[in-house]
Enzyme design. Structure first.
Site, PDB file in Angstrom:
ATOM      1  N   GLU A 145     -56.923-103.236   9.740  1.00 32.08           N
ATOM      2  CA  GLU A 145     -57.791-102.532  10.702  1.00 32.08           C
ATOM      3  C   GLU A 145     -59.066-101.954  10.082  1.00 32.08           C
ATOM      4  OE1 GLU A 145     -55.203 -99.651  12.534  1.00 32.08           O
ATOM      5  OE2 GLU A 145     -53.962-101.183  13.483  1.00 32.08           O
ATOM      6  N   GLU A 261     -48.049-108.612  15.533  1.00 29.93           N
ATOM      7  CA  GLU A 261     -47.470-107.394  16.133  1.00 29.93           C
ATOM      8  C   GLU A 261     -47.393-107.495  17.656  1.00 29.93           C
ATOM      9  OE1 GLU A 261     -49.382-103.841  14.603  1.00 29.93           O
ATOM     10  OE2 GLU A 261     -49.613-104.687  12.606  1.00 29.93           O
TER      11      GLU A 261
HETATM   12  C1  XIL Z   1     -46.891 -98.069  14.070  1.00 34.83           C
HETATM   13  C2  XIL Z   1     -45.380 -97.895  14.022  1.00 34.83           C
HETATM   14  O1  XIL Z   1     -44.783 -98.792  14.928  1.00 34.83           O
HETATM   15  C3  XIL Z   1     -45.000 -96.475  14.374  1.00 34.83           C
HETATM   16  O2  XIL Z   1     -43.612 -96.258  14.162  1.00 34.83           O
HETATM   17  C4  XIL Z   1     -45.800 -95.492  13.523  1.00 34.83           C
HETATM   18  O3  XIL Z   1     -45.526 -94.190  13.937  1.00 34.83           O
HETATM   19  C5  XIL Z   1     -47.282 -95.776  13.660  1.00 34.83           C
HETATM   20  O4  XIL Z   1     -47.529 -97.129  13.268  1.00 34.83           O
HETATM   21  N1  XIL Z   1     -50.866-101.287  14.156  1.00 34.83           N
HETATM   22  C6  XIL Z   1     -50.213-101.437  12.944  1.00 34.83           C
HETATM   23  C7  XIL Z   1     -48.843-100.890  12.775  1.00 34.83           C
HETATM   24  O5  XIL Z   1     -50.729-102.122  12.064  1.00 34.83           O
HETATM   25  O6  XIL Z   1     -48.589-100.486  11.465  1.00 34.83           O
HETATM   26  C8  XIL Z   1     -48.580 -99.733  13.720  1.00 34.83           C
HETATM   27  O7  XIL Z   1     -47.212 -99.350  13.601  1.00 34.83           O
HETATM   28  C9  XIL Z   1     -48.920-100.138  15.135  1.00 34.83           C
HETATM   29  C10 XIL Z   1     -50.380-100.504  15.254  1.00 34.83           C
END
Ligand code: XIL
Length: 351
Positions: A145, A261
């Site tokens: 990101e 994701e």
């Molecule tokens: C999220 C997790 O799912 C949560 O448990 C945590 O509190 C915050 O992070 N983008 C990403 C992930 O790259 O690492 C994130 O994961 C969700 C958004």
């Protein structure tokens, strides 16, 4: 109760042994799986579902800085090691997530990092963490990101501790150190809001392409793009007319693509469960059918496997207080229309 159970069961094909997502994926040159936590792995029914369905897994949180490097002179590898052991026992690949991000950093980092030592701190962290898992990781999200189109910068880079203290070179530095620490891992740039038809997503796509091109021009070792695919259920069907040219340009750069994701935020949908599941399944089907037309796409991971474990319930709760239903299995581990959509779209991918 009975009706819901039966409709879930009917998604399994009629063959005696249910076809597993990982088998369908393998037949079509793909990997499939999801993010997991160690708490989830302790639940036997969940872990056997994960073992059956997934050929690739990723730690939801355990390899992030705050977890893996909680104090400056202490690393905590137990979470990652546990998932590695599980993956190894079940013939699954393991993704690494992530080595460099603006979030989930330990408090000590902001106190300790200065312009003088930040590059060394980042290098040491990557050498230690990627070094610990050397040879065991399918792909590392080296930088997560890094683009924020609202930053006001021409290059679109996000304001972060790394940009602030090191400057734009932090990306090259991170990828080069990751290549040294684990020469076999596919080094990935991972980001969100790259998929849908909105002007914001289009701006993000262009900024990410600019970043990938500049990394390539500098011969930075990078092998893949992760498109997070946190999709939003919306009223109108998507055209994906920004996604297709974007993935063509990523292919021109010689990069693989991983859907890293996938989930669907259903805050815009009415409460009815069957209707939500149907709409979410349709979006999975439409998105995956489009994404899988692109040869560089090699892996599909959802952010969690069952609705019980979705991050959306705390990060983006519905106004009516109902739980979100973003994932391929429901809270009772029954397959949903999104599961059928994954299986069917992967099975029509030309091998
Ligand atoms: C999220 C997790 O799912 C949560 O448990 C945590 O509190 C915050 O992070 N983008 C990403 C992930 O790259 O690492 C994130 O994961 C969700 C958004």
């Amino acid at each position: 109760m009975l009706a819901a159970g039966l409709s879930g069961q009917s998604l399994w094909p009629r063959a005696t042994a249910p076809l597993r997502l990982r088998d369908v994926a393998a037949q079509h040159g793909l990997l499939v799986g999801s993010a997991v936590s160690n708490a989830q792995l302790q639940r036997p029914q969940f872990s056997s579902l994960l073992a059956r369905q997934a050929s690739i897994v990723v730690c939801e949180n355990d390899m992030k800085w705050a977890h893996v490097h909680p104090e400056q002179d202490r690393y905590e590898f137990s979470g990652g090691d546990a998932l590695l052991a599980f993956a190894t026992a079940h013939g699954q690949k393991l993704r690494g997530h992530n080595l460099c991000w603006h979030e989930h950093n330990p408090d000590w980092l902001a106190r300790a990092a200065t312009r003088q030592n930040a590059a060394d701190l980042l290098r040491q962290h990557i050498a230690a963490v990627a070094g610990h898992f050397r040879g065991q990781i399918h792909s590392w999200d080296v930088v997560n990101e890094a683009i924020d189109t609202r930053s006001g910068r021409e290059d679109g880079l996000r304001e972060s501790i790394w940009l602030d203290l090191i400057g734009p070179d932090y990306l090259d530095l991170a990828f080069r150190e990751a290549a040294r620490a684990d020469p076999n891992a596919l080094l990935t740039y991972n980001d969100y809001d790259l998929e849908q038809d909105t002007p914001e997503h289009e701006r993000k796509r262009q900024a990410v392409l600019g970043l990938l091109r500049s990394l390539r021009d500098r011969q930075t070792p990078i092998h893949a793009l992760g498109i997070q695919s946190h999709l939003k259920a919306e009223a109108a069907p998507s055209q994906w007319d920004g996604l297709h040219p974007f993935l063509d340009r990523v292919e021109d750069l010689g990069l693989q693509v991983f859907v890293t994701e996938l989930d669907v935020d259903d805050r815009a949908l009415a409460p009815d469960i069957a209707e939500r599941d149907r709409r979410i399944g349709e979006l999975y089907r439409d998105y995956l059918a489009n994404v899988l037309r692109h040869r560089p796409v090699k892996a599909i991971l959802t952010w969690g496997l069952t609705d019980r474990d979705t991050w959306l319930n705390h990060s983006k709760p519905r106004a009516d207080g109902l739980p979100q239903r973003p994932l391929p299995f429901d809270t009772d581990l029954h397959p949903k229309p999104a599961f059928a959509a994954m299986r069917e779209t992967m099975s029509t991918r030309r091998g």
